[in-house]
Design a protein around this motif. Structure first.
Motif, mmCIF file in Angstrom:
data_model
loop_
_atom_site.group_PDB
_atom_site.id
_atom_site.type_symbol
_atom_site.label_atom_id
_atom_site.label_comp_id
_atom_site.label_asym_id
_atom_site.label_seq_id
_atom_site.Cartn_x
_atom_site.Cartn_y
_atom_site.Cartn_z
ATOM 1 N N GLU A 4 -4.541 -1.259 16.979
ATOM 2 C CA GLU A 4 -4.860 -1.821 15.663
ATOM 3 C C GLU A 4 -3.699 -1.604 14.695
ATOM 4 N N LEU A 5 -3.114 -0.429 14.744
ATOM 5 C CA LEU A 5 -1.965 -0.140 13.885
ATOM 6 C C LEU A 5 -0.770 -1.015 14.258
ATOM 7 N N GLU A 6 -0.567 -1.224 15.553
ATOM 8 C CA GLU A 6 0.523 -2.079 16.003
ATOM 9 C C GLU A 6 0.304 -3.526 15.553
ATOM 10 N N ALA A 7 -0.934 -3.979 15.622
ATOM 11 C CA ALA A 7 -1.258 -5.338 15.170
ATOM 12 C C ALA A 7 -1.030 -5.458 13.668
ATOM 13 N N LEU A 8 -1.438 -4.448 12.921
ATOM 14 C CA LEU A 8 -1.233 -4.443 11.478
ATOM 15 C C LEU A 8 0.255 -4.418 11.149
ATOM 16 N N GLU A 9 1.014 -3.627 11.885
ATOM 17 C CA GLU A 9 2.459 -3.555 11.679
ATOM 18 C C GLU A 9 3.107 -4.916 11.947
ATOM 19 N N ALA A 10 2.661 -5.589 12.980
ATOM 20 C CA ALA A 10 3.203 -6.908 13.313
ATOM 21 C C ALA A 10 2.898 -7.912 12.200
ATOM 22 N N LYS A 11 1.679 -7.841 11.669
ATOM 23 C CA LYS A 11 1.309 -8.752 10.581
ATOM 24 C C LYS A 11 2.129 -8.457 9.325
ATOM 25 N N ILE A 12 2.349 -7.188 9.040
ATOM 26 C CA ILE A 12 3.161 -6.814 7.879
ATOM 27 C C ILE A 12 4.586 -7.318 8.058
ATOM 28 N N GLU A 13 5.117 -7.194 9.254
ATOM 29 C CA GLU A 13 6.470 -7.695 9.528
ATOM 30 C C GLU A 13 6.534 -9.207 9.339
ATOM 31 N N GLN A 14 5.479 -9.905 9.735
ATOM 32 C CA GLN A 14 5.438 -11.355 9.545
ATOM 33 C C GLN A 14 5.428 -11.705 8.056
ATOM 34 N N VAL A 15 4.651 -10.956 7.289
ATOM 35 C CA VAL A 15 4.567 -11.200 5.848
ATOM 36 C C VAL A 15 5.925 -10.938 5.194
ATOM 37 N N VAL A 16 6.564 -9.851 5.581
ATOM 38 C CA VAL A 16 7.877 -9.515 5.024
ATOM 39 C C VAL A 16 8.884 -10.612 5.372
ATOM 40 N N ALA A 17 8.857 -11.067 6.612
ATOM 41 C CA ALA A 17 9.767 -12.137 7.027
ATOM 42 C C ALA A 17 9.494 -13.414 6.233
ATOM 43 N N LEU A 18 8.222 -13.720 6.019
ATOM 44 C CA LEU A 18 7.860 -14.911 5.251
ATOM 45 C C LEU A 18 8.332 -14.778 3.801
ATOM 46 N N VAL A 19 8.184 -13.603 3.220
ATOM 47 C CA VAL A 19 8.650 -13.373 1.850
ATOM 48 C C VAL A 19 10.154 -13.599 1.767
ATOM 49 N N HIS A 20 10.903 -13.075 2.723
ATOM 50 C CA HIS A 20 12.358 -13.276 2.731
ATOM 51 C C HIS A 20 12.701 -14.758 2.864
#
Length: 65
Positions: A4-20
């Protein structure tokens, strides 16, 4: 729990990439707007000069009575 933490981390990375990505696109759009504004001002000046020249030519035309 770990997955679950890994999935959350992946989603956060996607959001950060989208923000950039969106910030980069926003910067490009701001530059395009600035360039369009410069072009608009140039075209407006060109139109004003053309109008003034045309008015000068029209003023020199003989009037028909």
């Amino acid at each position: 729990m770990n997955s679950e933490l890994e999935a959350l981390e992946a989603k956060i990375e996607q959001v950060v990439a989208l923000v950039h990505q969106l910030r980069a696109e926003n910067e490009v759009l701001k530059n395009q707007i600035a360039a369009a504004e410069v072009e608009r001002l140039h075209l407006r000046q060109t139109m004003t000069l053309a109008r003034e020249r045309l008015e000068g030519v029209v003023d020199k035309l003989p009037e028909d009575a």
